[in-house]
Scaffold this active site. Structure first.
Site, PDB file in Angstrom:
ATOM      1  N   THR A  96       1.105  -1.059  -0.071  1.00  0.00           N
ATOM      2  CA  THR A  96      -0.261   0.010  -0.299  1.00  0.00           C
ATOM      3  C   THR A  96       0.865   1.320  -0.067  1.00  0.00           C
ATOM      4  O   THR A  96       1.406   1.711   0.669  1.00  0.00           O
ATOM      5  CB  THR A  96      -0.958  -0.326   0.925  1.00  0.00           C
ATOM      6  N   LYS A 171      -7.441   1.644  -2.712  1.00  0.00           N
ATOM      7  CA  LYS A 171      -6.512   1.352  -1.282  1.00  0.00           C
ATOM      8  C   LYS A 171      -6.505   2.531  -0.437  1.00  0.00           C
ATOM      9  O   LYS A 171      -7.213   2.029   0.711  1.00  0.00           O
ATOM     10  CB  LYS A 171      -5.174   0.834  -1.666  1.00  0.00           C
ATOM     11  N   LYS A 239      -0.190   5.287   8.366  1.00  0.00           N
ATOM     12  CA  LYS A 239       0.348   5.462   6.564  1.00  0.00           C
ATOM     13  C   LYS A 239      -1.324   5.971   6.357  1.00  0.00           C
ATOM     14  O   LYS A 239      -0.725   6.657   5.672  1.00  0.00           O
ATOM     15  CB  LYS A 239       1.235   4.178   6.483  1.00  0.00           C
TER      16      LYS A 239
HETATM   17  P1  NA7 Z   1       4.533  -6.587   8.209  1.00  0.00           P
HETATM   18  O1  NA7 Z   1       4.198  -7.659   8.484  1.00  0.00           O
HETATM   19  O2  NA7 Z   1       4.746  -4.928   8.565  1.00  0.00           O
HETATM   20  O3  NA7 Z   1       5.822  -6.575   6.544  1.00  0.00           O
HETATM   21  C1  NA7 Z   1       5.806  -5.352   6.459  1.00  0.00           C
HETATM   22  C2  NA7 Z   1       7.863  -5.708   5.321  1.00  0.00           C
HETATM   23  O4  NA7 Z   1       8.281  -4.989   4.751  1.00  0.00           O
HETATM   24  C3  NA7 Z   1       8.394  -6.896   5.949  1.00  0.00           C
HETATM   25  O5  NA7 Z   1       9.020  -8.207   5.035  1.00  0.00           O
HETATM   26  C4  NA7 Z   1       9.668  -5.591   5.768  1.00  0.00           C
HETATM   27  O6  NA7 Z   1      10.978  -6.149   6.532  1.00  0.00           O
HETATM   28  C5  NA7 Z   1       9.486  -5.128   5.046  1.00  0.00           C
HETATM   29  N1  NA7 Z   1      10.712  -3.745   4.897  1.00  0.00           N
HETATM   30  C6  NA7 Z   1      10.038  -2.223   5.423  1.00  0.00           C
HETATM   31  N2  NA7 Z   1      11.031  -1.954   5.404  1.00  0.00           N
HETATM   32  C7  NA7 Z   1      11.941  -2.335   3.832  1.00  0.00           C
HETATM   33  C8  NA7 Z   1      12.713  -1.237   3.658  1.00  0.00           C
HETATM   34  N3  NA7 Z   1      12.957  -0.534   4.137  1.00  0.00           N
HETATM   35  N4  NA7 Z   1      13.145  -2.097   1.879  1.00  0.00           N
HETATM   36  C9  NA7 Z   1      13.009  -3.723   1.955  1.00  0.00           C
HETATM   37  N5  NA7 Z   1      11.873  -4.319   2.915  1.00  0.00           N
HETATM   38  C10 NA7 Z   1      11.062  -3.298   4.113  1.00  0.00           C
HETATM   39  O7  NA7 Z   1       3.369  -5.792   6.810  1.00  0.00           O
HETATM   40  P2  NA7 Z   1       2.798  -5.924   6.896  1.00  0.00           P
HETATM   41  O8  NA7 Z   1       2.970  -7.254   5.630  1.00  0.00           O
HETATM   42  O9  NA7 Z   1       1.387  -5.974   7.103  1.00  0.00           O
HETATM   43  O10 NA7 Z   1       1.836  -5.544   5.414  1.00  0.00           O
HETATM   44  C11 NA7 Z   1       3.019  -4.800   4.210  1.00  0.00           C
HETATM   45  C12 NA7 Z   1       2.142  -4.311   4.006  1.00  0.00           C
HETATM   46  O11 NA7 Z   1       0.510  -4.723   3.421  1.00  0.00           O
HETATM   47  C13 NA7 Z   1       1.670  -3.196   3.804  1.00  0.00           C
HETATM   48  O12 NA7 Z   1       1.355  -1.893   2.606  1.00  0.00           O
HETATM   49  C14 NA7 Z   1       0.770  -2.665   4.398  1.00  0.00           C
HETATM   50  O13 NA7 Z   1      -0.473  -1.411   4.417  1.00  0.00           O
HETATM   51  C15 NA7 Z   1      -0.641  -3.103   3.697  1.00  0.00           C
HETATM   52  P3  NA7 Z   1      12.200  -6.439   7.335  1.00  0.00           P
HETATM   53  O14 NA7 Z   1      10.758  -8.179   7.822  1.00  0.00           O
HETATM   54  O15 NA7 Z   1      11.606  -6.164   8.572  1.00  0.00           O
HETATM   55  O16 NA7 Z   1      12.932  -7.001   7.352  1.00  0.00           O
END
Ligand code: NA7
Length: 287
Positions: A96, A171, A239
């Protein structure tokens, strides 16, 4: 069966990727925190060291990360998607984000010969596990048709909304409505409690009339029991409210209900509830 890449294995990404595996597809995964790949590797996925390595070996790669900043980092960062995208490669971002992010991502992919589909989802942990998400797609419609089997494995409904940016806009509208609903519901719960009305009585009355809906039905008993285990983290709803208000501002639209909900979510964030379920906005209202 096809071969897919998946970047971002959080609350949503992990079960979505698992559903691709269950449907018999070949899968290559990457996550910033590498440990989160382990459950999928145990189910048969291969693991790559960077997003670019995933894209290099997969014709279609999905991404599901937190927010616009994460989406852009996946693409433009070192070892990012752009290092490998090109002819014969497609990229599907389910995160999102705001429309500007999608509109920035799209040409960076297509100018290198790749294809892009914007595909945020409506639904949280349980629909992601059950494969019953709603996909809000925009961009390359022929790509949508080609990957329909993968979307069907992860979701129950696929909407195509037109040009890139429309998926993000839809969304944000949906999650703005949801933020307002959960805030009003939480206020009702707190008011009912102070007025000596039992939560179960409130739920029974709500559920028997025109206000009955799955959100109240699922969240109500958990909120009343103080169970805020995250299905959809509060920080992500915060957010989404911020991005929806930003969209309203760009369109010179005043959104007073969303503004009030945003303030309640900000209080909840400041109270340390960001990693709890978004229904923990109740705590900010109860004080
Ligand atoms: P989560 O469980 O908070 O997971 C977020 C994911 O995003 C997780 O894999 C994080 O990796 C990853 N992440 C966060 N920042 C980065 C950066 N800078 N680079 C690469 N990967 C990153 O969220 P949800 O699964 O509940 O939600 C995902 C989306 O769906 C979000 O947009 C919601 O609003 C709807 P990590 O494991 O922390 O290393």
């Amino acid at each position: 069966m096809a071969k897919y890449g998946f970047l971002g294995l959080g609350i949503m990404g992990c079960p979505m990727a698992a559903n691709l595996l269950k449907a018999g597809h070949e899968l290559v995964v990457w996550n910033r925190t590498p440990d989160k790949c382990a459950p999928l590797v145990a189910q048969g996925a291969a693991r790559a060291g960077t997003p670019a390595e995933v894209v290099a070996v997969c014709p279609v790669t999905f991404a599901m990360v937190s927010d616009p900043e994460a989406s852009l980092e996946l693409l433009f960062g070192t070892g990012g998607v752009l290092e490998s995208i090109g002819e014969g490669k497609a990229y599907v971002d389910c995160s999102t984000v705001d429309p500007h992010t999608s509109i920035e991502v799209s040409p960076s992919i297509t100018e290198q010969g790749g294809r892009f589909l914007e595909a945020p989802v409506s639904g949280s942990r349980k629909p992601a596990e059950d494969g019953t998400l709603l996909f809000l797609c925009a961009g390359d419609q022929s790509l949508l048709e080609e990957i329909r089997p993968a979307l069907d494995a992860m979701g129950k409904t696929i909407h195509f909304l037109g040009e890139v940016g429309q998926g993000a806009r839809m969304k944000l509208v949906i999650n703005m409505i949801m933020g307002g609903m959960i805030t009003a519901f939480a206020e009702g719960l707190v008011l009912a409690d102070k007025a000596g009305i039992a939560a179960d009585d409130l739920f029974a009355v709500l559920d028997g009339g025109v206000l009955a809906n799955p959100l109240f039905r699922v969240k109500g008993p958990r909120m009343a029991a103080g169970d805020f285990a995250p299905a959809f983290p509060l920080k992500h709803e915060k957010k989404d409210l911020r991005l929806a208000l930003q969209l309203g501002e760009e369109l010179t639209l005043s959104l007073p209900t969303a503004t009030a909900a945003n303030a309640a979510f900000l209080r909840a964030m400041n109270a340390g509830c960001g990693d709890e379920d978004f229904s923990a906005v109740l705590k900010a209202i109860r004080g």
